[in-house]
Design a protein around this motif. Sequence first.
Motif, PDB file in Angstrom:
ATOM      1  N   LEU A 188       0.824  -1.218   0.000  1.00  0.00           N
ATOM      2  CA  LEU A 188       0.000   0.000   0.000  1.00  0.00           C
ATOM      3  C   LEU A 188       0.853   1.260   0.000  1.00  0.00           C
ATOM      4  CD1 LEU A 188      -2.988  -0.816   2.370  1.00  0.00           C
ATOM      5  CD2 LEU A 188      -3.088  -0.204  -0.040  1.00  0.00           C
ATOM      6  N   THR A 189       1.934   1.255   0.750  1.00  0.00           N
ATOM      7  CA  THR A 189       2.830   2.410   0.813  1.00  0.00           C
ATOM      8  C   THR A 189       3.402   2.711  -0.562  1.00  0.00           C
ATOM      9  OG1 THR A 189       3.397   1.943   3.104  1.00  0.00           O
ATOM     10  CG2 THR A 189       4.918   3.351   1.882  1.00  0.00           C
ATOM     11  N   PHE A 190       3.876   1.685  -1.256  1.00  0.00           N
ATOM     12  CA  PHE A 190       4.428   1.893  -2.595  1.00  0.00           C
ATOM     13  C   PHE A 190       3.357   2.345  -3.574  1.00  0.00           C
ATOM     14  CE2 PHE A 190       7.943  -0.982  -1.201  1.00  0.00           C
ATOM     15  CZ  PHE A 190       8.948  -0.046  -1.348  1.00  0.00           C
ATOM     16  N   CYS A 191       2.174   1.781  -3.474  1.00  0.00           N
ATOM     17  CA  CYS A 191       1.085   2.166  -4.384  1.00  0.00           C
ATOM     18  C   CYS A 191       0.666   3.614  -4.163  1.00  0.00           C
ATOM     19  CB  CYS A 191      -0.118   1.246  -4.212  1.00  0.00           C
ATOM     20  SG  CYS A 191       0.167  -0.417  -4.844  1.00  0.00           S
ATOM     21  N   LEU A 192       0.508   4.012  -2.915  1.00  0.00           N
ATOM     22  CA  LEU A 192       0.065   5.369  -2.615  1.00  0.00           C
ATOM     23  C   LEU A 192       1.133   6.406  -2.918  1.00  0.00           C
ATOM     24  CD1 LEU A 192      -1.974   4.829   0.661  1.00  0.00           C
ATOM     25  CD2 LEU A 192      -2.847   5.246  -1.637  1.00  0.00           C
ATOM     26  N   SER A 193       2.397   6.056  -2.749  1.00  0.00           N
ATOM     27  CA  SER A 193       3.458   7.023  -3.055  1.00  0.00           C
ATOM     28  C   SER A 193       3.519   7.309  -4.544  1.00  0.00           C
ATOM     29  CB  SER A 193       4.818   6.550  -2.539  1.00  0.00           C
ATOM     30  OG  SER A 193       5.221   5.400  -3.247  1.00  0.00           O
ATOM     31  N   GLY A 194       3.050   6.380  -5.366  1.00  0.00           N
ATOM     32  CA  GLY A 194       2.998   6.598  -6.812  1.00  0.00           C
ATOM     33  C   GLY A 194       1.914   7.580  -7.212  1.00  0.00           C
ATOM     34  N   CYS A 195       0.993   7.897  -6.309  1.00  0.00           N
ATOM     35  CA  CYS A 195      -0.104   8.825  -6.618  1.00  0.00           C
ATOM     36  C   CYS A 195       0.318  10.283  -6.520  1.00  0.00           C
ATOM     37  CB  CYS A 195      -1.278   8.586  -5.672  1.00  0.00           C
ATOM     38  SG  CYS A 195      -2.038   6.965  -5.902  1.00  0.00           S
ATOM     39  N   VAL A 196       1.453  10.565  -5.915  1.00  0.00           N
ATOM     40  CA  VAL A 196       1.912  11.944  -5.755  1.00  0.00           C
ATOM     41  C   VAL A 196       2.757  12.308  -6.978  1.00  0.00           C
ATOM     42  CG1 VAL A 196       3.248  13.525  -4.337  1.00  0.00           C
ATOM     43  CG2 VAL A 196       1.904  11.721  -3.257  1.00  0.00           C
ATOM     44  N   THR A 197       2.320  13.313  -7.706  1.00  0.00           N
ATOM     45  CA  THR A 197       3.026  13.750  -8.906  1.00  0.00           C
ATOM     46  C   THR A 197       3.351  15.224  -8.778  1.00  0.00           C
ATOM     47  OG1 THR A 197       1.015  14.402 -10.079  1.00  0.00           O
ATOM     48  CG2 THR A 197       1.712  12.087 -10.292  1.00  0.00           C
ATOM     49  N   PRO A 198       4.218  15.746  -9.651  1.00  0.00           N
ATOM     50  CA  PRO A 198       4.539  17.171  -9.589  1.00  0.00           C
ATOM     51  C   PRO A 198       3.326  18.072  -9.823  1.00  0.00           C
ATOM     52  CG  PRO A 198       6.143  16.013 -10.939  1.00  0.00           C
ATOM     53  CD  PRO A 198       5.055  15.041 -10.603  1.00  0.00           C
ATOM     54  N   THR A 199       2.253  17.524 -10.390  1.00  0.00           N
ATOM     55  CA  THR A 199       1.064  18.343 -10.649  1.00  0.00           C
ATOM     56  C   THR A 199      -0.048  18.095  -9.644  1.00  0.00           C
ATOM     57  OG1 THR A 199       0.210  16.709 -12.204  1.00  0.00           O
ATOM     58  CG2 THR A 199       1.567  18.483 -13.121  1.00  0.00           C
ATOM     59  N   SER A 200       0.203  17.290  -8.622  1.00  0.00           N
ATOM     60  CA  SER A 200      -0.824  17.031  -7.612  1.00  0.00           C
ATOM     61  C   SER A 200      -1.286  18.332  -6.978  1.00  0.00           C
ATOM     62  CB  SER A 200      -0.281  16.102  -6.517  1.00  0.00           C
ATOM     63  OG  SER A 200      -0.047  14.827  -7.028  1.00  0.00           O
ATOM     64  N   GLY A 201      -2.593  18.496  -6.908  1.00  0.00           N
ATOM     65  CA  GLY A 201      -3.159  19.686  -6.285  1.00  0.00           C
ATOM     66  C   GLY A 201      -3.142  20.913  -7.172  1.00  0.00           C
ATOM     67  N   LEU A 202      -2.751  20.745  -8.429  1.00  0.00           N
ATOM     68  CA  LEU A 202      -2.677  21.878  -9.350  1.00  0.00           C
ATOM     69  C   LEU A 202      -3.625  21.661 -10.527  1.00  0.00           C
ATOM     70  CD1 LEU A 202       1.189  22.396  -9.391  1.00  0.00           C
ATOM     71  CD2 LEU A 202      -0.507  23.749  -8.166  1.00  0.00           C
ATOM     72  N   VAL A 203      -4.131  22.769 -11.047  1.00  0.00           N
ATOM     73  CA  VAL A 203      -5.083  22.757 -12.147  1.00  0.00           C
ATOM     74  C   VAL A 203      -4.453  23.492 -13.327  1.00  0.00           C
ATOM     75  CG1 VAL A 203      -7.396  23.514 -12.839  1.00  0.00           C
ATOM     76  CG2 VAL A 203      -6.975  22.819 -10.480  1.00  0.00           C
ATOM     77  N   PRO A 204      -4.598  22.963 -14.543  1.00  0.00           N
ATOM     78  CA  PRO A 204      -4.020  23.664 -15.698  1.00  0.00           C
ATOM     79  C   PRO A 204      -4.854  24.871 -16.127  1.00  0.00           C
ATOM     80  CG  PRO A 204      -5.041  21.611 -16.405  1.00  0.00           C
ATOM     81  CD  PRO A 204      -5.157  21.653 -14.914  1.00  0.00           C
ATOM     82  N   PHE A 205      -4.157  25.935 -16.502  1.00  0.00           N
ATOM     83  CA  PHE A 205      -4.784  27.094 -17.139  1.00  0.00           C
ATOM     84  C   PHE A 205      -4.093  27.263 -18.488  1.00  0.00           C
ATOM     85  CE2 PHE A 205      -4.825  31.496 -18.449  1.00  0.00           C
ATOM     86  CZ  PHE A 205      -6.176  31.795 -18.374  1.00  0.00           C
ATOM     87  N   VAL A 206      -4.878  27.384 -19.557  1.00  0.00           N
ATOM     88  CA  VAL A 206      -4.329  27.548 -20.899  1.00  0.00           C
ATOM     89  C   VAL A 206      -4.988  28.759 -21.545  1.00  0.00           C
ATOM     90  CG1 VAL A 206      -4.054  26.506 -23.178  1.00  0.00           C
ATOM     91  CG2 VAL A 206      -3.972  25.057 -21.136  1.00  0.00           C
ATOM     92  N   ASP A 207      -4.169  29.679 -22.024  1.00  0.00           N
ATOM     93  CA  ASP A 207      -4.656  30.825 -22.795  1.00  0.00           C
ATOM     94  C   ASP A 207      -4.150  30.620 -24.221  1.00  0.00           C
ATOM     95  OD1 ASP A 207      -4.982  33.277 -24.140  1.00  0.00           O
ATOM     96  OD2 ASP A 207      -4.877  34.398 -22.267  1.00  0.00           O
ATOM     97  N   SER A 208      -4.981  29.999 -25.058  1.00  0.00           N
ATOM     98  CA  SER A 208      -4.550  29.698 -26.424  1.00  0.00           C
ATOM     99  C   SER A 208      -4.481  30.953 -27.285  1.00  0.00           C
ATOM    100  CB  SER A 208      -5.457  28.646 -27.058  1.00  0.00           C
ATOM    101  OG  SER A 208      -6.804  29.046 -26.981  1.00  0.00           O
TER     102      SER A 208
END
Length: 180
Positions: free
Chosen positions: A13-33
Amino acid sequence: MLKRAVCALMVVLTFCLSGCVTPTSGLVPFVDSKDGYRFLYPNGWLETKLKDGPDVLFHDIIEPSEIVSVVISKLESVKNLQDIGDANDVGLRLQKRVIAAPGSGREAELLSAEQRDDNGRPYYLLEYAVKRTNGESRHDLVSVSANRGNLYTLSVSSLESRWTKVKDLFYRVANSFSVE
């Protein structure tokens, strides 16, 4: 036997859950095309429209003084970021002309200036300590790049008292800034 099975399950479980944290965790993309830029901002922040203000502005609903904004300005006599100077030169120019412009009621100190490249495009990452005349101390992180005769400036700002709590998050936001 049961203890070993529980321990093995906990390790898995520890290994599985640690894989869920990414550099974009908690962040939302904004795109101004239309204007050709993108960045990530913290989940739960609200966009605010200001007349004659930044191109875009988001603020935290719990800590409204924490903001991320993008300003686009025309480059007059140069075509790219390196023509203005290196990261330190640009940081000092922004400090004198924008962050702590004469009459702004702010004093600023450039704490660091570094360059990163993304797909061959240079970005300058600038960190400032800012003091206002009302005694408020702030911390600003600014990412700057240029494209098609425009200077793109993303700024993330918080009260100095909150900086240690938001520093890693704000660095992720600033480093996500990309100009197309």
